[in-house]
Scaffold this motif. Structure first.
Motif, PDB file in Angstrom:
ATOM      1  N   GLN A   1       7.376   1.571   5.859  1.00 11.78           N
ATOM      2  CA  GLN A   1       6.794   0.727   4.818  1.00 11.78           C
ATOM      3  C   GLN A   1       7.752   0.591   3.639  1.00 11.78           C
ATOM      4  O   GLN A   1       7.916  -0.488   3.069  1.00 11.78           O
ATOM      5  CB  GLN A   1       5.463   1.315   4.324  1.00 11.78           C
ATOM      6  CG  GLN A   1       4.287   1.041   5.246  1.00 11.78           C
ATOM      7  CD  GLN A   1       3.067   1.842   4.844  1.00 11.78           C
ATOM      8  OE1 GLN A   1       2.781   2.880   5.417  1.00 11.78           O
ATOM      9  NE2 GLN A   1       2.343   1.352   3.855  1.00 11.78           N
TER      10      GLN A   1
ATOM     11  N   LYS B   1      -1.670   3.564  14.196  1.00  8.93           N
ATOM     12  CA  LYS B   1      -2.131   3.188  12.856  1.00  8.93           C
ATOM     13  C   LYS B   1      -1.031   2.464  12.090  1.00  8.93           C
ATOM     14  O   LYS B   1      -1.240   1.403  11.495  1.00  8.93           O
ATOM     15  CB  LYS B   1      -2.562   4.446  12.095  1.00  8.93           C
ATOM     16  CG  LYS B   1      -2.835   4.197  10.631  1.00  8.93           C
ATOM     17  CD  LYS B   1      -3.432   5.418   9.945  1.00  8.93           C
ATOM     18  CE  LYS B   1      -3.262   5.293   8.426  1.00  8.93           C
ATOM     19  NZ  LYS B   1      -2.824   6.499   7.783  1.00  8.93           N
ATOM     20  N   HIS B   2       0.162   3.039  12.118  1.00  8.38           N
ATOM     21  CA  HIS B   2       1.245   2.426  11.359  1.00  8.38           C
ATOM     22  C   HIS B   2       1.776   1.177  12.014  1.00  8.38           C
ATOM     23  O   HIS B   2       2.255   0.266  11.340  1.00  8.38           O
ATOM     24  CB  HIS B   2       2.376   3.440  11.109  1.00  8.38           C
ATOM     25  CG  HIS B   2       2.019   4.442  10.058  1.00  8.38           C
ATOM     26  ND1 HIS B   2       1.667   5.732  10.342  1.00  8.38           N
ATOM     27  CD2 HIS B   2       1.922   4.304   8.713  1.00  8.38           C
ATOM     28  CE1 HIS B   2       1.389   6.358   9.211  1.00  8.38           C
ATOM     29  NE2 HIS B   2       1.521   5.516   8.213  1.00  8.38           N
TER      30      HIS B   2
ATOM     31  N   LYS C   1      -0.349  -1.419  10.737  1.00  7.86           N
ATOM     32  CA  LYS C   1       0.009  -1.757   9.364  1.00  7.86           C
ATOM     33  C   LYS C   1       1.208  -2.687   9.327  1.00  7.86           C
ATOM     34  O   LYS C   1       1.248  -3.656   8.567  1.00  7.86           O
ATOM     35  CB  LYS C   1       0.361  -0.463   8.608  1.00  7.86           C
ATOM     36  CG  LYS C   1      -0.551  -0.236   7.446  1.00  7.86           C
ATOM     37  CD  LYS C   1      -0.043   0.786   6.465  1.00  7.86           C
ATOM     38  CE  LYS C   1      -0.958   0.826   5.274  1.00  7.86           C
ATOM     39  NZ  LYS C   1      -2.133   1.675   5.489  1.00  7.86           N
TER      40      LYS C   1
ATOM     41  N   GLU D   1       0.821  -1.222   0.000  1.00 12.26           N
ATOM     42  CA  GLU D   1       0.000   0.000   0.000  1.00 12.26           C
ATOM     43  C   GLU D   1       0.848   1.262   0.000  1.00 12.26           C
ATOM     44  O   GLU D   1       0.542   2.241   0.693  1.00 12.26           O
ATOM     45  CB  GLU D   1      -0.947   0.007   1.202  1.00 12.26           C
ATOM     46  CG  GLU D   1      -1.942  -1.146   1.134  1.00 12.26           C
ATOM     47  CD  GLU D   1      -2.786  -1.269   2.395  1.00 12.26           C
ATOM     48  OE1 GLU D   1      -2.815  -0.314   3.192  1.00 12.26           O
ATOM     49  OE2 GLU D   1      -3.390  -2.319   2.587  1.00 12.26           O
TER      50      GLU D   1
ATOM     51  N   GLU E   1       0.241  -6.130  10.249  1.00 11.01           N
ATOM     52  CA  GLU E   1      -0.424  -6.787   9.106  1.00 11.01           C
ATOM     53  C   GLU E   1       0.612  -7.312   8.127  1.00 11.01           C
ATOM     54  O   GLU E   1       0.517  -8.434   7.639  1.00 11.01           O
ATOM     55  CB  GLU E   1      -1.273  -5.762   8.352  1.00 11.01           C
ATOM     56  CG  GLU E   1      -2.734  -5.757   8.713  1.00 11.01           C
ATOM     57  CD  GLU E   1      -3.428  -4.604   7.992  1.00 11.01           C
ATOM     58  OE1 GLU E   1      -4.140  -3.850   8.667  1.00 11.01           O
ATOM     59  OE2 GLU E   1      -3.217  -4.449   6.765  1.00 11.01           O
ATOM     60  N   ILE E   2       1.592  -6.436   7.815  1.00  9.09           N
ATOM     61  CA  ILE E   2       2.631  -6.830   6.860  1.00  9.09           C
ATOM     62  C   ILE E   2       3.375  -8.059   7.361  1.00  9.09           C
ATOM     63  O   ILE E   2       3.649  -9.000   6.619  1.00  9.09           O
ATOM     64  CB  ILE E   2       3.615  -5.666   6.605  1.00  9.09           C
ATOM     65  CG1 ILE E   2       2.888  -4.507   5.937  1.00  9.09           C
ATOM     66  CG2 ILE E   2       4.789  -6.118   5.746  1.00  9.09           C
ATOM     67  CD1 ILE E   2       3.725  -3.240   5.808  1.00  9.09           C
TER      68      ILE E   2
ATOM     69  N   GLN F   1       5.459   5.790   6.952  1.00  6.55           N
ATOM     70  CA  GLN F   1       5.583   5.575   5.509  1.00  6.55           C
ATOM     71  C   GLN F   1       7.003   5.154   5.153  1.00  6.55           C
ATOM     72  O   GLN F   1       7.220   4.286   4.322  1.00  6.55           O
ATOM     73  CB  GLN F   1       5.186   6.846   4.753  1.00  6.55           C
ATOM     74  CG  GLN F   1       3.707   7.158   4.867  1.00  6.55           C
ATOM     75  CD  GLN F   1       3.363   8.544   4.354  1.00  6.55           C
ATOM     76  OE1 GLN F   1       4.193   9.453   4.373  1.00  6.55           O
ATOM     77  NE2 GLN F   1       2.134   8.718   3.904  1.00  6.55           N
TER      78      GLN F   1
END
Lengths: 305, 251, 255
Positions: free
Chosen positions: A179, A205-206, A209, A160, A212-213, A176
């Motif tokens: 990521q 939030k991150h 993420k 994403e 999840e990754i 970001q």
């Protein structure tokens, strides 16, 4: 596991396996070790103290392993040894059953298999362009341009990154950048992914993420090693926890095994995860039967009540 | 990475930092389009041998140890950053360091020429200081001539056993002044005065920029000394390895 | 952090092929400087203004503010060119000061005017490039021109590292100011010096870490990267060529 049981039974006088079968089991186990660390020591230049001190460790293929320990316990140094960036003073490291060869070819081979996402993205991102940054690793593996482009675009979509792929690296938020740092390694299709405190300095939030990754990595069959200080997360997520202290592994085992070893936890300056604390208190008070299996996470604990 | 190389590379960084060119309102960069084409090309050609020498020197450093690449790049970035941060000025106006001092002192002028031209390109594109047509002239005055003078003055002072701080100050100060003079001469050559030719024109340009350049050179000298002392306090082992503290001649 | 860098990401012309933009900027710049013609410069100034502030969408107020950046140098330099101190008065103006005259000739004023025009026109070319093209795209375009790889690698790394160090440098300075590090001139000098040396040491540490990270991704001595491609359109090329020819014509005709 069955090997331990067999040795126990054999030790008790129950000759369960024939010697040939034992050897076969051993070989099976070894084939499953994606990483073997044998008696590794490392001291940084100019330092008196050993960063790694006769460390021994085996990691199973596909496992989710959490590394925990105080700052300076040697986690980051160990990680840097696992992909050949640091060469141990003593001992050896085997990846996929083969010892690391410190030649140009040997190192390239290791680094293609074992990838590290550094704790600080600004220590990893060298290009201002996200696209160029991610393409670096896969090009270095010798992939042709067309395939490399496809892979880069695939990873960008998967993680994403598309919404911010055109922004320069310095205009990205910490999450970001993280990521992108993970994408950097994922694009190289590693067998082992090492994450050095991936959620450090990230907002919820991150952090979510990243979690999840990490789940998707395991789904792909990638062995994930993660250094973390979050005991609750490690207890829930990991198949195995490795406790480190002063360059040694002081305890390795399932989360519950490790958490019930009070001495080891104390040595590593760690606290019990909340789930275990509540579970033990409830057991004490007789609210839950003592013979029930320990809960793996909060949801399981709630189910007991 | 061997200590020596670390230091030398460290020097590159310092050098790069020093190289920082021109301040916002203090005009040491010749602006875009200001010089006639012939002069743009001529100054570019004059710079070439220095640039080639510097480039070869950097190439060898990287060949020796690949790790030097990031170190050298950091130096370049350091110079740019030091040159873009506002320095304290007596008048309170907006001033920036140029940096010819430190880099030349620690590393010598050769590789600074290359780092300098890269920094100049970034300053032109990212800060609109200087320009692409005037790159040759600016490179010569700021990346070649200034550092050469700083380096020579510093070495001379050390050979004469002058105090370290005085040597650093004089070297940085004179390097700055020399850069300012070279820029004025470059402008004078392109625009000779109707009454008095190149010489009179040079005097005019020197005069016009003196109020900003002279105090700036002094402050830069002081700042260079402070930074060097700071490095000596916290990075002594590295500096000793480059030979900075022991006065061994290191190119 | 750097205004021009931020604006370049927002430009509406950002996704036009960088080589085309580079070619346009360089050719126009060259013609402007070669011709030293006020007519050419005025045309260039206008067209670039329309392209950058109009089509590119750069806010006009910021564009004007950026145009004033080289003004200090321009004014000082032009004054030095125009004004002479001589024993003989020249034809445009002459202010007697004792035995000498502060004087200027009409030819000199004419030259100064053309100089200002050329410089301003040239600056808009530079701004067209920098405000409408992201730096990494410019570097990618240079890579296609086969410049020396080491030079390009250094430039790529330096560009990224600038922002890493700027962040740290400004953080250190803010922290110093929060602790009264800018109380008086002497303290400010000391603070800046300390910031400089700390930044240097941090830069060395960072460079080691970055190198390790590159090695961890199989860096083998050449920095290979892929850039995003925005294919050039024939129409854009045609515009550039025609415009340059037109400029050439203006130069020839108006002088």
């Amino acid at each position: 596991m069955s090997y331990c049981l067999n040795s126990f039974l054999a030790g008790c006088g129950f000759g369960v396996d024939e010697p040939e079968d034992m050897e076969y089991n051993e070989m099976e186990q070894e084939k499953n070790w994606v990483i073997e660390v044998q008696d590794v020591s490392y001291t940084y230049d100019g330092d008196g103290k050993k960063a790694l001190d006769g460390l021994n460790l085996n990691i199973r293929r596909g496992a989710k392993v959490a590394f925990m320990g105080g700052n300076g316990s040697g986690k980051s140094t160990l990680f840097l040894c696992l992909n050949g960036i640091r060469r141990p003073d003593t001992g050896r490291i085997c990846i996929d059953g083969k010892p690391i060869r410190y030649t140009r070819k040997g190192l390239l081979e290791v680094r293609g298999k074992v990838g590290i996402v550094f704790q600080e993205p600004d220590d990893q991102l060298f290009s201002a362009s996200v696209y160029e940054e991610i393409s670096f690793g896969i090009l270095n593996l010798g992939t042709d341009e067309e395939t490399a482009r496809k892979e880069v675009e695939r990873v960008i979509e998967e993680l994403e990154i598309t919404p911010f792929q055109d922004r320069p690296a310095h205009a990205l938020s910490g999450g970001q950048k993280k990521q992108v740092a993970i994408a950097d390694i994922l694009v190289m299709h590693p067998e082992v992914m090492i994450l050095d405190e991936p959620a450090a300095a990230l907002d919820p939030k991150h952090t979510g993420k990243v979690e999840e990754i990490v789940e998707s990595l395991t789904a792909k069959g990638i062995t994930v090693l993660m250094a973390t200080h979050d005991m609750d997360y490690a207890y829930d997520w990991a198949d195995e926890i490795v406790l480190m202290h002063e360059g040694k592994v002081i305890r390795q085992g399932t989360p519950f095994e490790v958490c019930t070893d009070r001495t080891a936890l104390e040595q590593a300056s760690l606290e019990l995860p909340a789930v275990v604390r509540i579970y033990e208190r409830l057991k004490e008070k007789g609210r839950i039967p003592g013979d029930i299996a320990p809960p793996g996470n909060v949801d399981e604990l709630i189910a007991y009540l | 990475m061997p200590k020596k190389q670390k230091i030398v590379t460290g020097a590159y960084i310092a050098f790069a930092a020093l190289f920082a060119v021109a301040p916002v309102s203090n005009a040491m960069h010749i602006m875009e389009g200001y010089l006639p084409t012939g002069y743009c090309v001529a100054w570019g050609v004059i710079c070439l041998p220095f640039l080639i020498a510097g480039f070869t020197s950097l190439k060898n450093k990287v060949k020796e140890n690949r790790k030097n690449l990031t170190l050298i790049a950091m130096s370049g970035a350091f110079i740019f950053v030091i040159s873009s941060l506002k320095i304290p000025s007596v008048t309170g106006s907006c001033s920036h360091m140029t940096g010819t001092g430190l880099g030349a002192i620690l590393f010598g002028p050769a590789a600074v020429s290359v780092l300098g031209i890269i920094v100049l390109i970034f300053q032109a594109v990212l800060l609109a200081h200087g320009g692409l047509t005037t790159l040759g002239a600016n490179t010569f005055s700021m990346a070649v001539a200034g550092p050469l003078v700083t380096f020579c003055v510093y070495k001379l002072c050390r050979t004469a056993k002058a105090d370290r701080r005085v040597s650093v100050f004089l070297a940085a100060f004179l390097g700055d002044i020399f850069t300012y003079c070279v820029t004025s001469i470059q402008l004078a050559l392109a625009y000779p005065s109707e009454a008095g030719g190149v010489a009179a024109s040079a005097v005019k340009f020197l005069g016009v920029f003196a109020p900003t350049q002279l105090p700036l050179a002094v402050i830069e000298g002081i700042l260079t000394v402070v930074i060097v002392i700071g490095l000596e306090t916290y990075a002594r082992p590295e500096l000793r390895s480059i030979g900075f503290l022991s006065d061994r001649k290191e190119a | 952090m750097l205004l021009i860098d931020r604006l370049s990401c927002q430009s509406k012309l950002r996704y036009i092929n960088a080589s085309v933009k580079l070619m346009y900027a360089v050719l126009t710049l060259a013609l402007c400087v070669l011709s030293r013609s006020a007519a050419v410069a005025a045309l260039v100034f206008a067209v670039n203004g329309i392209l950058t502030a109009g089509k590119g969408g750069i806010p006009l107020s910021l564009y004007i503010k950026l145009l004033t950046v080289p003004l200090a140098f321009l004014i000082a330099g032009t004054a030095a060119v125009t004004i002479n101190i001589s024993g003989e008065p020249l034809d445009a103006f002459a202010v007697p000061v004792g035995e000498w005259y502060i004087t200027g000739s009409s030819a000199g004023i004419c030259q100064a005017f053309r100089l200002c025009a050329t410089a301003l026109g040239a600056v808009t070319c530079l701004y067209f490039l920098s405000l409408n093209t992201v730096m990494t795209d410019i570097l990618a375009a240079c890579r296609k021109l086969h410049m020396p790889p080491l030079l390009l690698e250094l430039t790529l790394l330096i560009y990224r590292f600038i922002f890493v160090l700027l962040k740290t440098g400004t953080a250190i300075m803010t922290s110093q100011q929060s602790r009264l590090g800018n109380r008086d001139f002497r303290t400010r000098v000391r603070s800046f010096g300390l910031m400089g040396s700390s930044l240097f040491i941090l830069a060395v540490k960072r460079s080691n870490a970055l190198y390790d990270a590159m090695e961890a991704r199989c860096y083998d001595g050449s920095l290979k990267v892929l850039s995003r491609e925005y294919p050039a359109r024939r129409r854009q090329f045609a515009f550039v060529i025609l415009f340059e020819l037109f400029l050439g014509g203006v130069w020839f005709w108006c002088g």
